[in-house]
Design a protein around this motif. Structure first.
Motif, PDB file in Angstrom:
ATOM      1  N   MET A  81      21.263  63.621  -3.045  1.00 28.46           N
ATOM      2  CA  MET A  81      20.641  63.694  -2.007  1.00 28.46           C
ATOM      3  C   MET A  81      20.355  65.218  -0.569  1.00 28.46           C
ATOM      4  SD  MET A  81      23.650  60.915  -0.905  1.00 28.46           S
ATOM      5  CE  MET A  81      25.131  61.545  -1.556  1.00 28.46           C
ATOM      6  N   ALA A  82      21.277  65.937  -1.688  1.00 28.43           N
ATOM      7  CA  ALA A  82      21.363  67.914  -0.851  1.00 28.43           C
ATOM      8  C   ALA A  82      21.148  68.387  -1.762  1.00 28.43           C
ATOM      9  CB  ALA A  82      22.346  67.438   0.689  1.00 28.43           C
ATOM     10  N   GLY A  83      20.612  68.763  -2.734  1.00 33.98           N
ATOM     11  CA  GLY A  83      20.332  69.579  -3.567  1.00 33.98           C
ATOM     12  C   GLY A  83      19.191  70.333  -2.618  1.00 33.98           C
ATOM     13  N   ILE A  84      18.735  70.597  -1.939  1.00 28.93           N
ATOM     14  CA  ILE A  84      17.549  71.613  -1.855  1.00 28.93           C
ATOM     15  C   ILE A  84      18.450  72.578  -0.526  1.00 28.93           C
ATOM     16  CG2 ILE A  84      16.881  70.196   0.227  1.00 28.93           C
ATOM     17  CD1 ILE A  84      14.569  72.567  -1.837  1.00 28.93           C
ATOM     18  N   VAL A 132      12.584  54.916  -9.324  1.00 26.20           N
ATOM     19  CA  VAL A 132      12.123  54.766  -8.200  1.00 26.20           C
ATOM     20  C   VAL A 132      12.605  54.872  -7.043  1.00 26.20           C
ATOM     21  CG1 VAL A 132      11.798  53.014  -6.898  1.00 26.20           C
ATOM     22  CG2 VAL A 132      11.402  52.140  -9.112  1.00 26.20           C
ATOM     23  N   SER A 133      13.866  56.060  -7.197  1.00 28.84           N
ATOM     24  CA  SER A 133      14.653  56.439  -5.755  1.00 28.84           C
ATOM     25  C   SER A 133      14.775  57.672  -6.134  1.00 28.84           C
ATOM     26  CB  SER A 133      15.847  55.977  -5.678  1.00 28.84           C
ATOM     27  OG  SER A 133      16.737  56.050  -7.453  1.00 28.84           O
ATOM     28  N   THR A 134      13.805  58.417  -6.772  1.00 28.90           N
ATOM     29  CA  THR A 134      13.727  60.081  -7.219  1.00 28.90           C
ATOM     30  C   THR A 134      13.094  60.480  -6.285  1.00 28.90           C
ATOM     31  OG1 THR A 134      14.316  60.200  -8.982  1.00 28.90           O
ATOM     32  CG2 THR A 134      12.552  61.769  -9.120  1.00 28.90           C
ATOM     33  N   PRO A 135      11.255  59.700  -5.753  1.00 32.11           N
ATOM     34  CA  PRO A 135      10.826  60.166  -4.480  1.00 32.11           C
ATOM     35  C   PRO A 135      11.137  60.102  -3.512  1.00 32.11           C
ATOM     36  CG  PRO A 135       9.418  58.413  -5.445  1.00 32.11           C
ATOM     37  CD  PRO A 135      11.124  59.036  -6.701  1.00 32.11           C
ATOM     38  N   ALA A 136      11.962  58.964  -3.542  1.00 34.41           N
ATOM     39  CA  ALA A 136      13.080  59.108  -1.795  1.00 34.41           C
ATOM     40  C   ALA A 136      13.177  59.447  -1.495  1.00 34.41           C
ATOM     41  CB  ALA A 136      13.559  56.978  -2.052  1.00 34.41           C
ATOM     42  N   PHE A 137      14.598  60.247  -2.427  1.00 29.97           N
ATOM     43  CA  PHE A 137      15.393  61.315  -2.354  1.00 29.97           C
ATOM     44  C   PHE A 137      14.904  62.750  -1.888  1.00 29.97           C
ATOM     45  CE2 PHE A 137      18.535  57.911  -4.087  1.00 29.97           C
ATOM     46  CZ  PHE A 137      19.578  58.537  -3.455  1.00 29.97           C
ATOM     47  N   ALA A 138      14.264  63.006  -3.053  1.00 26.64           N
ATOM     48  CA  ALA A 138      12.713  64.043  -2.949  1.00 26.64           C
ATOM     49  C   ALA A 138      12.140  64.437  -0.688  1.00 26.64           C
ATOM     50  CB  ALA A 138      12.202  64.233  -3.162  1.00 26.64           C
ATOM     51  N   PHE A 139      11.825  63.194  -1.009  1.00 29.04           N
ATOM     52  CA  PHE A 139      11.232  62.974   1.179  1.00 29.04           C
ATOM     53  C   PHE A 139      12.255  63.165   1.530  1.00 29.04           C
ATOM     54  CE2 PHE A 139       8.950  60.984   4.289  1.00 29.04           C
ATOM     55  CZ  PHE A 139       8.399  61.685   3.966  1.00 29.04           C
ATOM     56  N   ALA A 140      13.281  62.197   1.389  1.00 26.79           N
ATOM     57  CA  ALA A 140      14.669  62.257   2.480  1.00 26.79           C
ATOM     58  C   ALA A 140      15.371  64.184   2.706  1.00 26.79           C
ATOM     59  CB  ALA A 140      15.324  61.185   2.435  1.00 26.79           C
ATOM     60  N   GLN A 141      14.789  64.369   1.634  1.00 20.69           N
ATOM     61  CA  GLN A 141      15.843  65.978   1.735  1.00 20.69           C
ATOM     62  C   GLN A 141      14.790  66.621   2.249  1.00 20.69           C
ATOM     63  OE1 GLN A 141      17.788  67.763  -1.995  1.00 20.69           O
ATOM     64  NE2 GLN A 141      17.792  65.957  -3.089  1.00 20.69           N
ATOM     65  N   HIS A 142      13.493  66.550   1.923  1.00 17.55           N
ATOM     66  CA  HIS A 142      12.507  66.997   2.282  1.00 17.55           C
ATOM     67  C   HIS A 142      12.188  67.415   4.373  1.00 17.55           C
ATOM     68  CE1 HIS A 142       7.973  68.949   3.386  1.00 17.55           C
ATOM     69  NE2 HIS A 142       8.131  67.929   4.460  1.00 17.55           N
ATOM     70  N   ALA A 151       3.700  70.250   3.350  1.00 15.21           N
ATOM     71  CA  ALA A 151       4.735  69.953   2.319  1.00 15.21           C
ATOM     72  C   ALA A 151       4.071  68.841   1.591  1.00 15.21           C
ATOM     73  CB  ALA A 151       6.156  70.650   2.975  1.00 15.21           C
ATOM     74  N   VAL A 152       4.326  67.547   2.603  1.00 19.59           N
ATOM     75  CA  VAL A 152       4.035  66.092   2.287  1.00 19.59           C
ATOM     76  C   VAL A 152       2.770  65.746   1.877  1.00 19.59           C
ATOM     77  CG1 VAL A 152       4.479  63.948   3.732  1.00 19.59           C
ATOM     78  CG2 VAL A 152       5.336  65.303   4.866  1.00 19.59           C
ATOM     79  N   VAL A 153       1.914  65.920   2.217  1.00 17.63           N
ATOM     80  CA  VAL A 153       0.909  66.128   1.084  1.00 17.63           C
ATOM     81  C   VAL A 153       1.080  66.571  -0.519  1.00 17.63           C
ATOM     82  CG1 VAL A 153      -1.918  66.126   0.790  1.00 17.63           C
ATOM     83  CG2 VAL A 153      -1.015  65.995   2.578  1.00 17.63           C
ATOM     84  N   ARG A 154       1.837  67.541  -0.801  1.00 20.57           N
ATOM     85  CA  ARG A 154       2.306  67.886  -1.685  1.00 20.57           C
ATOM     86  C   ARG A 154       3.019  67.428  -2.112  1.00 20.57           C
ATOM     87  NH1 ARG A 154       1.598  74.329  -1.644  1.00 20.57           N
ATOM     88  NH2 ARG A 154      -0.351  75.250  -1.073  1.00 20.57           N
ATOM     89  N   ALA A 188       8.863  71.515  -5.560  1.00 15.31           N
ATOM     90  CA  ALA A 188       9.160  71.709  -6.827  1.00 15.31           C
ATOM     91  C   ALA A 188      11.002  71.490  -7.389  1.00 15.31           C
ATOM     92  CB  ALA A 188       8.561  73.225  -7.903  1.00 15.31           C
ATOM     93  N   MET A 189      11.406  72.000  -6.022  1.00 11.80           N
ATOM     94  CA  MET A 189      13.043  71.896  -6.060  1.00 11.80           C
ATOM     95  C   MET A 189      13.444  70.192  -5.392  1.00 11.80           C
ATOM     96  SD  MET A 189      13.946  75.221  -7.467  1.00 11.80           S
ATOM     97  CE  MET A 189      15.904  74.447  -7.082  1.00 11.80           C
ATOM     98  N   LEU A 190      12.456  70.409  -4.385  1.00 11.85           N
ATOM     99  CA  LEU A 190      12.802  68.898  -3.815  1.00 11.85           C
ATOM    100  C   LEU A 190      12.717  67.717  -5.067  1.00 11.85           C
ATOM    101  CD1 LEU A 190      10.499  69.109  -0.542  1.00 11.85           C
ATOM    102  CD2 LEU A 190      13.235  68.126  -0.743  1.00 11.85           C
ATOM    103  N   ILE A 191      11.643  67.899  -6.132  1.00  9.59           N
ATOM    104  CA  ILE A 191      11.399  66.419  -7.091  1.00  9.59           C
ATOM    105  C   ILE A 191      12.457  67.051  -7.733  1.00  9.59           C
ATOM    106  CG2 ILE A 191       9.788  66.275  -8.440  1.00  9.59           C
ATOM    107  CD1 ILE A 191       7.766  66.693  -6.617  1.00  9.59           C
ATOM    108  N   ALA A 192      13.042  68.440  -8.334  1.00  7.25           N
ATOM    109  CA  ALA A 192      13.819  69.138  -9.318  1.00  7.25           C
ATOM    110  C   ALA A 192      15.254  68.427  -8.915  1.00  7.25           C
ATOM    111  CB  ALA A 192      13.570  70.562  -9.697  1.00  7.25           C
ATOM    112  N   CYS A 193      15.586  68.636  -7.862  1.00  3.63           N
ATOM    113  CA  CYS A 193      16.708  68.551  -7.412  1.00  3.63           C
ATOM    114  C   CYS A 193      16.679  67.056  -7.013  1.00  3.63           C
ATOM    115  CB  CYS A 193      17.421  68.890  -5.816  1.00  3.63           C
ATOM    116  SG  CYS A 193      17.571  71.241  -5.878  1.00  3.63           S
ATOM    117  N   ALA A 194      16.377  66.018  -7.216  1.00  3.15           N
ATOM    118  CA  ALA A 194      16.152  64.585  -7.024  1.00  3.15           C
ATOM    119  C   ALA A 194      16.149  63.917  -8.475  1.00  3.15           C
ATOM    120  CB  ALA A 194      14.614  63.559  -6.793  1.00  3.15           C
ATOM    121  N   ASN A 195      15.741  64.395  -9.005  1.00  8.29           N
ATOM    122  CA  ASN A 195      14.883  63.721 -11.161  1.00  8.29           C
ATOM    123  C   ASN A 195      16.795  63.838 -11.056  1.00  8.29           C
ATOM    124  OD1 ASN A 195      12.937  63.075 -11.938  1.00  8.29           O
ATOM    125  ND2 ASN A 195      11.935  64.738 -11.357  1.00  8.29           N
TER     126      ASN A 195
END
Length: 341
Positions: free
Chosen positions: A94-97, A276-286, A3-6, A211-218
């Motif tokens: 921060m916690a959409g997922i 810039v913070s979008t991937p950081a939030f997505a990864f943090a939620q993951h 999941a991290v690689v994707r 997809a949901m991680l990126i969507a929530c962060a975006n």
């Protein structure tokens, strides 16, 4: 690890597409973003005011202000929007997922708000409606969408809508980085936005969770950045840029021709930070929220699983059982994914 690689690959592709888009030079053919926005003829009076003419009748098209519900300064509509944007945007980023029904409800609600707002501002006449009334109407419709989105039957469409919204919000921020939007043609700006939106939707087919991680962060960072910009730049920042994108009402054409979207340094900083913070939030939620999205109760006992054929009339309970099934349908899912189609 997969999941991290994707997630990293998805963000790498998204960032490269953004870089290519920003590298495209702006065409000098059209001097203003609204030059090819509508068919009406644009002329200027002796005093410099803009006159909009109907090309068929040669009659003047009445013009009105394109405030579009955002209010002025820190008026009541503006405060309502600021509170709404920050209240929805920050938790989603921060916690959409982990939001489960809240997230799916917000997805449908946001889609209804955007569509209803765009429909109203593009259909009113030069008089329009008051900002507070427009705000109340779209938020009320959004609440109805939220109610629909919390039920199990709307889960898949809600996930799809959120991915589309996330992609569209990313594309909008790209177009809003430059003065007078990214391109002089409104159609080209929307083409870029739609490309990102479709990419977000297609990503859901490839991998639900990423997809949901990126969507929530975006979506979350976009709403939060818009709320923060309303505080610092009021209606002349991102609010005006979004109105320039969405408002194609002939009765508002003069308003936007006489005013140009010029993002201030603070607006651009807010946009860049949100991107810039979008991937950081997505990864943090993951990393933080690893539990399955569906919240199932404990397994049923053998006695509860036994078949029973009651002889009494259960017709009175059919309606209750029907709505209970709609609400509790997620309990029947056995997927290990937090968001799974």
């Amino acid at each position: 690890m997969t999941a991290v690689v994707r997630l990293l690959v998805s963000w790498w592709l998204l960032s490269h597409i953004s870089a290519l888009v920003l590298a495209i030079p702006i065409s000098p053919a059209a001097p203003h973003i609204l030059a090819k926005k509508t068919d009406p003829m644009i002329s200027h009076a002796a005093n410099g005011s803009v006159i909009i003419l109907n090309p068929s009748t040669q009659q003047t098209i009445p013009q009105g202000p394109g405030t579009d519900g955002s209010g002025s300064g820190f008026s009541l509509p503006a405060i309502v929007w600021i509170v709404f944007l920050l209240t929805i945007g920050a938790p989603l980023a921060m916690a959409g997922i982990r939001g489960w029904r809240c997230t799916t409800g917000v997805a449908v609600g946001l889609a209804v708000i955007v569509c209803s707002w765009a429909a109203i501002i593009n259909s009113v006449n030069e008089i329009g409606i008051s900002d507070i009334l427009l705000t109340l109407i779209v938020l009320a419709l959004g609440f109805l969408g939220l109610v629909v989105g919390v039920f199990e039957f709307s889960r898949v469409i809600a996930m799809t809508l959120l991915c589309l919204i996330g992609g569209l919000s990313f594309g909008m921020r790209i177009t809003l980085l430059k003065t007078d939007l990214l391109f002089s043609s409104l159609g080209l700006n929307w083409l870029i936005i739609v490309v990102f939106g479709v990419a977000g939707g297609l990503l859901l087919i490839w991998t639900n969770r990423i997809a949901m991680l990126i969507a929530c962060a975006n979506a979350g960072t976009f709403l939060t950045s818009l709320g923060i910009d309303l505080i610092f730049n009021k209606q002349s920042g991102l609010s005006f840029g979004l109105r320039s994108l969405f408002d194609s009402n002939d009765n508002h054409l003069a308003y936007f021709i006489e005013r140009t979207y010029r993002p201030t340094l603070s607006t651009r900083i807010i946009l860049v930070v949100s991107l810039v913070s979008t991937p950081a939030f997505a990864f943090a939620q993951h990393l933080i929220f690893k539990q399955p999205f569906t919240r199932r109760g404990p397994p049923l006992s053998d006695d509860e699983l036994c078949l029973n054929y009651p002889t009494e009339d259960l017709s009175a309970n059919r309606a209750t059982a029907f709505f209970s099934g709609i609400w509790d349908g997620a309990k029947l899912k056995m997927s290990t994914s937090r968001f799974s189609v």
